[in-house]
Enzyme design. Structure first.
Site, PDB file in Angstrom:
ATOM      1  N   TYR A 110       0.878  -0.919   0.249  1.00 53.30           N
ATOM      2  CA  TYR A 110      -0.233  -0.291   0.254  1.00 53.30           C
ATOM      3  C   TYR A 110       1.117   0.816  -0.007  1.00 53.30           C
ATOM      4  O   TYR A 110       1.644   1.599   0.746  1.00 53.30           O
ATOM      5  CB  TYR A 110      -1.388  -0.327   1.554  1.00 53.30           C
ATOM      6  N   CYS A 111       0.846   1.916  -0.779  1.00 54.88           N
ATOM      7  CA  CYS A 111       1.362   3.750  -1.113  1.00 54.88           C
ATOM      8  C   CYS A 111       2.934   3.101  -1.283  1.00 54.88           C
ATOM      9  O   CYS A 111       3.354   2.668  -1.757  1.00 54.88           O
ATOM     10  CB  CYS A 111       0.811   4.259  -0.062  1.00 54.88           C
ATOM     11  N   ILE A 112       3.693   3.667  -0.279  1.00 49.77           N
ATOM     12  CA  ILE A 112       5.241   3.559  -0.075  1.00 49.77           C
ATOM     13  C   ILE A 112       5.405   2.113   0.418  1.00 49.77           C
ATOM     14  O   ILE A 112       5.941   1.689  -0.361  1.00 49.77           O
ATOM     15  CB  ILE A 112       5.862   4.470   0.683  1.00 49.77           C
TER      16      ILE A 112
ATOM     17  N   GLY B 152       4.221   0.014  -0.887  1.00 53.30           N
ATOM     18  CA  GLY B 152       4.006  -0.542  -2.586  1.00 53.30           C
ATOM     19  C   GLY B 152       5.132  -0.623  -3.307  1.00 53.30           C
ATOM     20  O   GLY B 152       6.162  -1.399  -4.118  1.00 53.30           O
TER      21      GLY B 152
END
Length: 691
Positions: free
Chosen positions: A330-332, A334
């Protein structure tokens, strides 16, 4: 405001209240004066706006016609508004066709007074006209570089947000109405709220968004049943208790961002993504990152990869006995995941069989509004600040995100708490939003420079992790990207560019709403819709036009995709089934560390030692060999340490004696897949640990 209300204003005895208010405001002035004196050393221009403004003014001066046109338009519209307002005031009614109107999504002027009362209607339209005039001055100025232009436009909008008439008691009909209703008590209570927030922020005004006392982790948020089965210096790993008799054979590892805490995915049972995944038959593990302090100053991005994701993969394999794993970032988290996949590909590690990315950027060429905070001067300023503490304070990161949506995340609370005098209401999402985390200095600098500033991650070989060249284009496992159409942190067109970097099949889902609500969108809510397609043309707009549109949440779509990769089932797995230690109940202790907790995390000795390999019983070490914690060596995770222990390697001295080549051969004799491990630095590290 009714005539009776106006009459009440005229007859109210405000003398004593006014005197009390004057005393209180005098106290505020003294506090702010002391604050300014105490913080004279503070950098009052951290965004380097003076330089950007000077460049804008110089460019504007070279094109006077632009300013002339904007001024003429403003004067014409102002005269039109003056005539209309005069007519309305004399007639007591508001014209049906205003000179200018706010955007449909602008919720600041929802009180009926802005439309029904001529004076407030004139104030609103005057503000909107001035806003348009200023925007016309700063947009499309020739001679400015793109970054400076974006910065000037962004902070002009923030200035206009701050100057809104809704933010001042004398020009907000809702506030005046409340003054009449409470005889001015709302202003007194609002002042008390402000003083409390100033005191809590130690001179910095940190407006409370919610009643934080209404929530407690593990009791009414982050309540999905599970156990912490592993912890090291960087994270705890939670395994959730199954809710089905059968589960998918492949376990699922979830890697959240460390910019904030994982329980955004586990707020309440009704909107918990983690609980929903468990209910669909996934064996779910989630990484709960530590909230670092100054002792983590030298922690690197590479450490989050090797001691973070790779270690978590080892533990999941140990806990389930499965060498094929699905993973979500998720987000960073990822961005870290993509780096890890490329690293594992280069090492020949094939345990991750499918990967999903939530609102993740890999190509940072167009980072959206966050880009205005990224340039050499600003990063240097951050580096200087972080060098003093060893980390980036969580409030600064939260402030950046709040600034991007100032009307919703700053000024709405300013009005509610201080002008209207209301106490913050309980709201689980805002409780999570206020529960900030710190960033290790070295990691954060590397991340900002290599990803945002230089955009190296999307370039083959652009970054190197522990000597391994990272090339995302070599990753060919099935990939799913989930983005959100209104995401201002990871714009979906930028995430789309990142999705095209992989060489395997990519399933792209575009949900509704933004960075959080677009992901935390349970099917039962019946909100939004999503687009989905496996075809990724070059133009993202062409993709959107050709993608299938489906009503509701994207969660079931992802579940179908994940189960299409492999849907074999096994008996449900419970935490501790394979001898993993149960450290504590979910949500664990790491997630409970707040910004006020600055003591370093020291994992319990029993949980920071190597985990025994699942496929072999432990062997007794020689009586004359002192056992050491091999996981202290960078590159040796808990599973590998267990394998080495089982084969008789239990001390640093043995590693030194074997040497790099001897260790490599020893591992190859156990399993050819161990060729992925780089043993070159292990003897040297072991020798240093022995000193």
């Amino acid at each position: 405001m009714s005539k009776s209300d106006q009459s009440e204003v005229n007859t109210l005895g405000f003398a004593s209240t006014t005197m009390e208010l004057q005393k209180n405001f005098k106290q505020v002035e003294e506090i702010m004066a002391n604050f300014a004196k105490s913080y004279e050393h503070m950098d009052l221009d951290p965004f380097n706006l003076m330089k950007s403004s000077a460049e804008w003014y110089a460019a504007l001066a070279k094109d006077p016609q632009k300013a002339i046109n904007a001024n003429i338009s403003f004067m014409q519209k102002s005269m039109e508004l003056y005539q209309q307002s005069l007519t309305n005031l004399l007639g007591g009614a508001v014209a049906t066709e205003p000179v200018i109107t706010e955007d449909k999504g602008d919720r600041r002027f929802k009180h009926e007074g802005w439309e029904e009362q001529p004076a407030f209607n004139a104030i609103k339209q005057s503000y909107l006209l001035v806003s348009k005039w200023l925007r016309d001055q700063v947009q499309g100025v020739e001679g400015l570089d793109e970054h400076t232009a974006e910065k000037v436009e962004f902070f002009t909008e923030r200035y206009l947000d701050a100057m809104s008439p809704t933010n001042f008691a004398a020009t907000n009909p809702a506030v005046i109405e409340k003054v009449i209703e409470t005889k001015g008590a709302n202003l007194v209570h609002g002042l008390k709220n402000m003083l409390e927030d100033l005191e809590t922020g130690k001179g910095e005004l940190r407006s409370r968004m919610t009643d934080t006392s209404a929530f407690k982790l593990g009791e009414n948020v982050a309540t999905t049943p599970g156990k912490v089965i592993f912890q090291n210096r960087l994270f705890q790993l939670i395994q959730y208790t199954p809710s089905t008799d059968k589960v998918l054979k492949r376990p699922l590892l979830v890697v959240p961002p460390w910019i904030n805490k994982y329980y955004i995915m586990d707020l309440q049972p009704k909107n918990s993504l983690l609980k929903w995944l468990v209910d669909q038959g996934h064996t779910v593990f989630v990484v709960s990152w530590v909230n670092p302090d100054s002792s983590y100053a030298d922690t690197e991005f590479a450490d989050y990869l090797t001691d973070g994701i790779l270690t978590a993969v080892d533990v999941v394999e140990q806990a389930t006995g499965e060498s094929e794993i699905n993973i979500i970032g998720y987000c960073i988290g990822g961005s870290l995941l993509a780096t890890t996949l490329a690293y594992m590909k280069e090492k020949g590690d094939e345990r991750i069989k499918s990967a999903t990315f939530f609102t993740t950027m890999l190509d940072f060429s167009n980072p959206g509004e966050l880009g205005v905070f990224i340039d050499e001067e600003q990063i240097c300023g951050l580096e200087k600040k972080m060098s003093e503490s060893g980390y980036l304070d969580g409030t600064q990161m939260a402030g950046t995100f709040n600034l991007m949506r100032a009307n919703d995340l700053i000024w709405s609370f300013y009005i509610n708490n201080y002008l209207l005098g209301n106490d913050p209401r309980p709201f689980d999402l805002l409780y999570w939003n206020s529960d900030s985390t710190r960033m290790p200095a070295k990691m954060h600098t590397w991340y900002l420079r290599n990803l945002y500033l230089e955009n190296n991650l999307c370039k083959p070989g652009g970054v190197t992790i522990d000597g391994v060249s990272i090339d995302i284009s070599k990753v060919d496992i099935p990939i799913c990207f989930v983005s959100a159409v209104e995401d201002h942190i990871a714009p979906w067109k930028s995430t789309y560019s990142g999705a095209k970097l992989f060489s395997g099949d990519v399933h792209f889902i575009l949900g509704g709403s933004g960075h959080i609500a677009g992901i935390i969108n349970p099917p039962a809510a019946g909100k939004y819709n999503y687009r989905v397609s496996d075809q990724l043309p070059e133009d993202p707009e062409a993709w959107a036009a050709g993608a299938t549109v489906v009503d509701g949440s994207w969660w079931p779509e992802w579940d179908r995709w994940a189960k299409a990769q492999a849907n074999d089932q096994v008996a449900a797995r419970n935490p501790g089934d394979r001898g993993m230690p149960i450290i504590e109940d979910a949500p664990g202790s790491y997630v409970k560390r707040t910004l006020n907790d600055i003591n370093p995390v020291v994992p319990a000795a029993a949980t920071d030692v190597a985990i025994q390999a699942a496929d072999a019983p432990p062997q007794a070490a020689a009586n004359d060999v002192r056992p050491d914690d091999l996981t202290a060596i960078k590159g040796i995770g808990p599973k590998l340490a267990g394998i080495l222990n089982n084969s008789g390697i239990v001390s640093y001295a043995q590693l030194v004696e074997l040497g790099s080549d001897g260790i490599k051969q020893h591992l190859l004799d156990i399993d050819a897949r161990h060729a992925r491990y780089d043993t070159s630095s292990w003897p040297e590290q072991a020798r240093a640990l022995m000193a």
